[in-house]
Design a protein around this motif. Structure first.
Motif, PDB file in Angstrom:
ATOM      1  N   PRO A  54      11.478 -11.281 -34.933  1.00  0.00           N
ATOM      2  CA  PRO A  54      12.474 -10.447 -35.086  1.00  0.00           C
ATOM      3  C   PRO A  54      11.818  -8.927 -35.664  1.00  0.00           C
ATOM      4  N   PRO A  55      11.069  -8.909 -36.463  1.00  0.00           N
ATOM      5  CA  PRO A  55      10.429  -7.497 -36.958  1.00  0.00           C
ATOM      6  C   PRO A  55       9.843  -7.036 -35.655  1.00  0.00           C
ATOM      7  N   GLN A  56       8.780  -7.624 -34.936  1.00  0.00           N
ATOM      8  CA  GLN A  56       8.218  -7.412 -33.839  1.00  0.00           C
ATOM      9  C   GLN A  56       9.026  -6.506 -32.629  1.00  0.00           C
ATOM     10  N   VAL A  57      10.156  -7.322 -32.488  1.00  0.00           N
ATOM     11  CA  VAL A  57      11.242  -7.069 -31.372  1.00  0.00           C
ATOM     12  C   VAL A  57      11.899  -5.812 -31.816  1.00  0.00           C
ATOM     13  N   ILE A  58      12.069  -5.487 -33.214  1.00  0.00           N
ATOM     14  CA  ILE A  58      12.627  -4.271 -33.802  1.00  0.00           C
ATOM     15  C   ILE A  58      11.772  -3.217 -33.562  1.00  0.00           C
ATOM     16  N   ASP A  59      10.624  -3.228 -33.831  1.00  0.00           N
ATOM     17  CA  ASP A  59       9.610  -2.347 -33.708  1.00  0.00           C
ATOM     18  C   ASP A  59       9.522  -1.877 -32.270  1.00  0.00           C
ATOM     19  N   MET A  60       9.349  -2.825 -31.273  1.00  0.00           N
ATOM     20  CA  MET A  60       9.445  -2.558 -29.815  1.00  0.00           C
ATOM     21  C   MET A  60      10.538  -1.646 -29.414  1.00  0.00           C
ATOM     22  N   VAL A  61      11.871  -2.293 -29.761  1.00  0.00           N
ATOM     23  CA  VAL A  61      13.204  -1.528 -29.182  1.00  0.00           C
ATOM     24  C   VAL A  61      13.495  -0.298 -29.717  1.00  0.00           C
ATOM     25  N   GLU A  62      12.863   0.033 -30.826  1.00  0.00           N
ATOM     26  CA  GLU A  62      13.021   1.286 -31.502  1.00  0.00           C
ATOM     27  C   GLU A  62      12.088   2.398 -30.798  1.00  0.00           C
ATOM     28  N   ARG A  63      11.224   1.913 -29.917  1.00  0.00           N
ATOM     29  CA  ARG A  63      10.239   2.798 -29.485  1.00  0.00           C
ATOM     30  C   ARG A  63      10.836   2.881 -28.089  1.00  0.00           C
ATOM     31  N   MET A  64      12.041   2.422 -27.393  1.00  0.00           N
ATOM     32  CA  MET A  64      12.253   2.364 -25.960  1.00  0.00           C
ATOM     33  C   MET A  64      13.401   3.378 -25.856  1.00  0.00           C
ATOM     34  N   GLY A  65      13.604   3.421 -24.445  1.00  0.00           N
ATOM     35  CA  GLY A  65      14.704   4.130 -23.969  1.00  0.00           C
ATOM     36  C   GLY A  65      16.053   3.332 -24.115  1.00  0.00           C
ATOM     37  N   VAL A  66      17.235   3.996 -24.089  1.00  0.00           N
ATOM     38  CA  VAL A  66      18.409   3.595 -24.283  1.00  0.00           C
ATOM     39  C   VAL A  66      18.626   2.110 -23.297  1.00  0.00           C
ATOM     40  N   LYS A  67      18.530   2.306 -22.019  1.00  0.00           N
ATOM     41  CA  LYS A  67      18.625   1.479 -20.950  1.00  0.00           C
ATOM     42  C   LYS A  67      17.593   0.114 -21.153  1.00  0.00           C
ATOM     43  N   ASP A  68      16.300   0.370 -21.533  1.00  0.00           N
ATOM     44  CA  ASP A  68      15.590  -0.952 -21.658  1.00  0.00           C
ATOM     45  C   ASP A  68      15.872  -1.658 -22.649  1.00  0.00           C
ATOM     46  N   ARG A  69      16.276  -0.788 -23.818  1.00  0.00           N
ATOM     47  CA  ARG A  69      16.774  -1.540 -25.027  1.00  0.00           C
ATOM     48  C   ARG A  69      17.888  -2.467 -24.660  1.00  0.00           C
ATOM     49  N   ALA A  70      18.895  -1.985 -24.082  1.00  0.00           N
ATOM     50  CA  ALA A  70      20.205  -3.102 -23.830  1.00  0.00           C
ATOM     51  C   ALA A  70      19.472  -4.214 -22.800  1.00  0.00           C
ATOM     52  N   VAL A  71      18.378  -3.980 -22.106  1.00  0.00           N
ATOM     53  CA  VAL A  71      18.077  -5.081 -21.078  1.00  0.00           C
ATOM     54  C   VAL A  71      17.206  -5.956 -22.148  1.00  0.00           C
ATOM     55  N   VAL A  72      16.314  -5.717 -22.909  1.00  0.00           N
ATOM     56  CA  VAL A  72      15.655  -6.579 -23.702  1.00  0.00           C
ATOM     57  C   VAL A  72      16.727  -7.293 -24.611  1.00  0.00           C
ATOM     58  N   PHE A  73      17.719  -6.417 -25.231  1.00  0.00           N
ATOM     59  CA  PHE A  73      18.467  -7.148 -26.223  1.00  0.00           C
ATOM     60  C   PHE A  73      19.408  -8.287 -25.492  1.00  0.00           C
ATOM     61  N   ARG A  74      19.824  -8.269 -24.199  1.00  0.00           N
ATOM     62  CA  ARG A  74      20.511  -9.042 -23.612  1.00  0.00           C
ATOM     63  C   ARG A  74      19.616 -10.546 -23.517  1.00  0.00           C
ATOM     64  N   LEU A  75      18.131 -10.345 -23.335  1.00  0.00           N
ATOM     65  CA  LEU A  75      17.353 -11.507 -23.022  1.00  0.00           C
ATOM     66  C   LEU A  75      16.952 -12.330 -24.200  1.00  0.00           C
ATOM     67  N   LEU A  76      17.463 -11.540 -25.482  1.00  0.00           N
ATOM     68  CA  LEU A  76      16.988 -12.433 -26.650  1.00  0.00           C
ATOM     69  C   LEU A  76      17.955 -13.518 -26.852  1.00  0.00           C
ATOM     70  N   SER A  77      17.413 -14.937 -27.785  1.00  0.00           N
ATOM     71  CA  SER A  77      18.431 -15.859 -27.925  1.00  0.00           C
ATOM     72  C   SER A  77      19.244 -15.188 -28.904  1.00  0.00           C
ATOM     73  N   LYS A  78      20.467 -16.319 -29.078  1.00  0.00           N
ATOM     74  CA  LYS A  78      21.792 -15.570 -29.738  1.00  0.00           C
ATOM     75  C   LYS A  78      21.236 -15.297 -31.264  1.00  0.00           C
ATOM     76  N   GLY A  79      20.469 -16.220 -31.863  1.00  0.00           N
ATOM     77  CA  GLY A  79      20.237 -16.172 -33.381  1.00  0.00           C
ATOM     78  C   GLY A  79      19.238 -14.826 -33.483  1.00  0.00           C
ATOM     79  N   LYS A  80      18.023 -14.791 -32.622  1.00  0.00           N
ATOM     80  CA  LYS A  80      17.282 -13.842 -32.623  1.00  0.00           C
ATOM     81  C   LYS A  80      18.028 -12.249 -32.281  1.00  0.00           C
ATOM     82  N   ALA A  81      18.716 -12.208 -31.587  1.00  0.00           N
ATOM     83  CA  ALA A  81      19.705 -11.162 -31.352  1.00  0.00           C
ATOM     84  C   ALA A  81      20.265 -10.570 -32.353  1.00  0.00           C
ATOM     85  N   LEU A  82      20.713 -11.625 -33.182  1.00  0.00           N
ATOM     86  CA  LEU A  82      21.584 -11.263 -34.338  1.00  0.00           C
ATOM     87  C   LEU A  82      20.906 -10.415 -35.489  1.00  0.00           C
TER      88      LEU A  82
END
Lengths: 452, 452
Positions: free
Chosen positions: B37-65
């Motif tokens: 999760p910390p690695q994903v957070i690091d990554m999505v913080e540096r992404m554009g709004v749209k890419d962020r939503a795409v990546v977020f949707r692909l995460l498993s439920k627990g990890k997304a939370l």
């Protein structure tokens, strides 16, 4: 709440001061033993060396230990030198190994050796393990007293192990999971353990571990613990074998010191090694004078730049009037950019390899700021003086803001990339640099526009 | 260790970027779900709004939370607006009440109300309890899900209660002890509990509690938790009845935000509300331009001072050369003092009522620094120009250093005393003030010594 505490502290301080002045030791003993350890720490940090020893001797044993652990290492060192040898030996034996190491660093080598030799063998070994790591590394600040478990033990068996370590482990809330080679393969929290079926093996519910190496700087390791928001971080050697544990409370101590150092360095002074009111004036002077001199020598650059343009100045004394305003604005713009990027670095939001992105942003930010300020400056100077002066001021503000933001934003990244503390590439240096280049830009623009 | 992580992060970022560009969602899903999760957070913080939503949707439920909880509230708000209503409702129900409140503050009022109404009644009550406290108070950031015990329960009975709250209490490691009126009369740690005889009552082994009121600012409460180095701090109403708990990990989040704000304010800019690279350039410009303008308007004071002495300057253009050096040194001296005292205030080493002590020290420190720098300045200027100029420079440096240290050291205390944020009385203001007064002192000394 906070206010209530300080108000009552005021009265306490007074009664303590009175008792000290009247040498009323029984009265003093009653007062100080009614205080909580944080209150006593607060109070003794503001006292002279002698009073501190008097108060400390009057504390009950448990409270004395807690107060001692809460003092800065420098104050601990001074205090120890005011106590009798037996008193020190008793206190020293009760400290945790990591606190012991911090104290040993503050004491003369002979005293340190004598204290170490006075320890029971097992305690001496634990302390020596911590002493084996370089100064400033997390190995020096970690605790070697941890509770661990193994993947094939059950939750119930692990719980039994925890019960055995209740009194001496630094924490029982986070348990590193070790393989047969003592390598950290997982971590379980006490909560996981209580939630698990008693007969299920640890490997079923352990998590992937976050660890750091013992040679990492104490500040980086503490920052990592705080960033991860975890209660404890296992510390490993270079083959990921467990050597110690860093708990979040110790991480907070380390970060508190590191933040004071950073704050001092950003303002161009050396960190004080003890609380402000307990630091002699000559130490404060010493902490500041070197950087002030260095910065003043750097600032002679501006004297030289102005000397080059002395003829221009003689022709147009009015140009002098804007010098502090222009270089001040440049310094402010540079500092804003440097602070934002330094903070983003500390939080891991940017990394040195983002330098191109940061440069691109700061050029855009700086030129936008320059456009806004330059327009205002042009209008104001045109009204108060004339349009030519207005153009000089406006163009100079635009150039200075763009340059200052770019330089200010890239400096911390360059500092980090060459592994210097970003705070050493600190704001006063940016100011000095921006001052000198800003003046050159100013006079070049003035000469071009005013034809002098 | 840190370096290894960043190196592997680099390759991960590349493969994620490639997968995003090629719209390879299955590949992307594999990559992002292999990250912590910390690695994903690091990554999505540096992404554009749209890419962020795409990546977020692909995460498993627990990890997304977990990832969602780790994002800044501003980014959470943006992300939520890019998701479908059902997705948001599910996510929202899984958040802790304190995280929910942070998110609600970021959303349009209608969306917030709809989300609240979609919660199960019990969860809605818990969230409403937190929503009842003013913005910026710790009541807004505390968790209302705590585990408690009572003085006459036994250790074994308390342990039973803890087991029942294993899944939903914010922490089980620190248990507030309540009397029949829900007032906090003590605190026990899980370690105390495990160490106690099963049949001994809690009153036998509980400690005196440290508590703070729910109306205290979140920053002060978090600072207190960090200062005390405790794992959790009970939050009470004004009759010391328990209303929530602040855990050290949440305190660290609060302090991280507060430190970014302080760092920004000290450099004269408004704090950014999201990570640097995720902030649009125009927001960065907005965060800086107001203060830059205010400071520039302040700096016109120096233009006016110089205009007053324009005749003197025309007679002796050489005086101009030292202007940046003199005001720069004054600014540095003032900033050193202000930073030291601000930091000492934050650590509780000094308090506003110590102002006389602080003034006395800073006058001594400033005059010592002035004596040292003044002597150097006298010698240098005498050699390069003449003894009269040397005397002007030496005396001015002495006066400016003394004044700057005194002003710089007292400003944070005055700020604190009138309950303004000491960081608002920030370094750039001290600089502006010291610049203008320093110039006056300079020209008065010059006129006296050079008879102009």
């Amino acid at each position: 709440m906070n206010e209530e505490i300080s108000a009552s502290d005021g009265t306490i301080t007074e009664s303590v001061e009175r008792a000290l002045a009247e040498k009323d030791l029984p009265g003093l003993s009653t007062v100080v033993n009614r205080l909580s350890p944080p209150q006593v720490i607060d109070m003794v940090e503001r006292m002279g060396v002698k009073d501190r020893a008097v108060v400390f001797r009057l504390l009950s044993k448990g409270k004395a230990l807690e107060v001692f652990e809460g003092l800065d290492a420098t104050l601990q060192g001074e205090l120890v030198q005011g106590l009798k040898d037996e008193e020190v030996a008793l206190l020293f034996a009760d400290l945790d190994p990591d606190d012991r190491v911090g104290l040993l660093d503050e004491l003369p080598a002979t005293v340190a050796r004598r204290l170490l030799q006075g320890l029971p063998p097992q305690e001496r070994d634990l302390t020596a393990a911590v002493l084996g790591y370089p100064h400033g590394s997390i190995g020096r600040r970690m605790s070697p007293e941890y509770a661990v478990t193994y993947p094939d033990l059950t939750a119930a068996q692990t719980m039994e192990r925890v019960r055995e370590r209740l009194d001496d482990a630094e924490t029982i809330y986070t348990l590193p999971v070790l393989d047969s080679g003592r390598r950290v393969v997982g971590v379980v929290s006490l909560r996981d353990l209580m939630r698990a079926e008693p007969q299920s093996p640890v490997s079923d519910f352990m998590h992937a571990p976050e660890v750091v190496q013992a040679t990492m700087t104490a500040e980086s390791a503490a920052r990592r613990c705080a960033d991860l928001k975890i209660l404890a971080l296992p510390i490993v050697d270079n083959e990921t074998r467990l050597v110690g544990i860093l708990t979040v409370d110790d991480a907070l101590w380390i970060l508190e010191d590191a933040e004071s150092e950073d704050a001092a360095r950003i303002s161009g002074s050396e960190p004080l090694r003890r609380p402000y009111l307990a630091t002699p004036v000559r130490s404060i002077v010493r902490s500041r004078v070197v950087w002030l001199l260095v910065l003043a020598v750097g600032a002679t650059l501006t004297v030289q730049v102005l000397a080059v343009f002395e003829a221009t100045l003689e022709q147009m004394v009015v140009l002098t009037l804007f010098i502090p305003l222009l270089i001040g604005t440049g310094g402010n713009t540079g500092n804003q950019a440097a602070t934002t990027v330094t903070r983003a670095l500390a939080l891991g939001d940017v990394r040195p390899r983002d330098i191109v992105k940061v440069l691109a942003r700061e050029i855009r930010v700086g030129s936008s700021l320059g456009l806004l300020l330059g327009t205002v400056g042009f209008a104001a100077a045109s009204l108060l003086y004339d349009v030519q002066i207005g153009m000089v001021i406006g163009l100079t503000l635009f150039s200075i803001c763009t340059m200052a933001a770019t330089v200010g934003g890239s400096m911390p990244l360059i500092g980090k990339a060459i592994r210097a503390d970003p705070a050493v590439f600190s704001n006063p240096f940016i100011t000095t640099f921006v001052d000198a280049t800003g003046l050159i830009v100013y006079f070049l623009i003035a000469k071009a526009i005013l034809n002098i």
